[in-house]
Design an enzyme around this catalytic site. Structure first.
Site, PDB file in Angstrom:
ATOM      1  N   HIS A 140      -2.952   6.252   5.372  1.00  0.00           N
ATOM      2  CA  HIS A 140      -1.514   6.410   5.588  1.00  0.00           C
ATOM      3  C   HIS A 140      -1.045   7.757   5.039  1.00  0.00           C
ATOM      4  CE1 HIS A 140      -1.535   2.372   6.835  1.00  0.00           C
ATOM      5  NE2 HIS A 140      -0.882   1.784   5.864  1.00  0.00           N
TER       6      HIS A 140
ATOM      7  N   CYS B  42       0.807  -1.222   0.000  1.00  0.00           N
ATOM      8  CA  CYS B  42       0.000   0.000   0.000  1.00  0.00           C
ATOM      9  C   CYS B  42       0.840   1.273   0.000  1.00  0.00           C
ATOM     10  CB  CYS B  42      -0.953   0.003   1.193  1.00  0.00           C
ATOM     11  SG  CYS B  42      -0.156  -0.201   2.801  1.00  0.00           S
TER      12      CYS B  42
END
Length: 337
Positions: free
Chosen positions: A241, A128
């Site tokens: 994130h 990711c």
């Protein structure tokens, strides 16, 4: 179009259902698969309930066109042949095949065409943090080749799954009610009111596996010789994130050039107005498709350097959305039924 989701009960599996619905993905049939623990559960998709089938070594994938797989590397390795043997395209979210030479590693904004060459019928979805970063790097690479990349990541609890998110919420509850945390299972240390400079296990060179994924996967996705050094940190945000990124290019890129390229790039949203204290934050980027970029400026330590900040929902672009975009590309070019 017959589509399967393997790992339907997990956080990414649930995100697959939401994204396929939101994007009106052109499927005629949907089949959900899971472990013994998940089999029998029912999930609603477009007004219809679907029951999770037990994943087995049989012919359940005989008529499947595309299989989105997010059930962990061990499951992906064990069931890859079962999933692909009748011609299904397996888009795998685990790290099982990412660095295999005969498996393309794809972020559509960077290397969509790589998905067309898949000798084993498998396309890998990247880590990711890597996926989010390369979406922002590609428009800058198009201006001048990037030679070096340094990253400090700020990764939310959701990167470790739904149970980790619940644990973080439980830890804050315990701190408020009891003044101390007693629930520590998903991470090596308490995450509430803390940051942990470790994601995944350490390797012999002192980097974690997460950090080495960024080093290796960036090269493969961008077809680059750029050297990438990362420090990956778990922070106590719940979802989405963020990353601080420093790059060195062969030729200098002005801040104005960089902002113009980023603003026009697919999958990128520029949010950069320091005078109004506008910059991307996890609270705002959670649930969004784009990677948000801000704080774009010259690197004071490098004449050919730029530095910027990004934030994005790693369950979406870092996982489920990226996989769905790969499938959409295959359909667009007529590479699947």
């Amino acid at each position: 179009m017959k589509v399967a989701i393997v790992g339907a009960s997990g956080a990414v599996g649930q995100e697959f259902l939401r994204i396929l619905s939101e994007r009106d993905f052109p499927l005629d049939e949907l089949v959900l698969f899971g472990s013994e623990r998940s089999a029998g559960r029912k999930y609603n998709f477009r007004g219809k309930d679907y029951e999770v089938k037990l994943l087995q070594h049989n012919d359940d994938f005989k008529d499947i066109d595309i299989a989105f797989v997010s059930a962990g590397g061990g499951t992906s390795k064990e069931y890859a042949d079962t999933i692909t043997k009748h011609g299904a395209v397996m888009i795998d979210n685990s790290s099982a095949f990412r660095m295999d030479d005969d498996v393309p590693l794809v972020v559509p904004e960077c290397n969509a065409e790589d998905a067309l060459n898949r000798p084993r019928g498998i396309i890998a979805n990247p880590n990711c943090t890597t996926a989010m970063m390369v979406v922002a790097l590609q428009p800058l690479e198009n201006i001048s080749h990037i030679r070096r990349i340094h990253i400090a990541s700020y990764q939310s609890a959701s990167g470790a799954g739904a149970a980790a998110m619940a644990e973080l919420q439980q830890q804050y509850k315990e701190m408020v009610e009891d003044g101390k945390v007693t629930t520590i299972r998903k991470f090596a240390h308490q995450l509430a009111y803390n940051v942990i400079p470790q994601i995944d296990v350490f390797t012999e060179n002192g980097y974690t596996k997460e950090e080495m994924k960024m080093f290796n996967e960036t090269k493969k996705i961008m077809h680059t010789d750029a050297k990438c050094s990362a420090m990956c940190v778990r922070v106590s945000s719940l979802r989405a994130h963020s990353e601080s990124v420093w790059i060195e290019t062969e030729q200098p890129i002005s801040v104005e050039e960089a902002k113009k390229a980023l603003a026009a790039a697919p999958g990128v949203a520029l949010l950069d107005d320091p005078s109004k204290e506008l910059y991307p934050m996890p609270l705002d980027t959670a649930g969004k498709d784009d990677i948000y970029v801000g704080r774009v400026r010259k690197d004071l330590a490098d004449d050919n350097g730029l530095t910027f900040w990004l934030s994005g929902d790693q369950i979406r672009k870092g996982a489920a959305l990226n996989a769905v975009q790969i499938a959409e590309y295959l359909i667009k070019v007529g590479d699947v039924k």
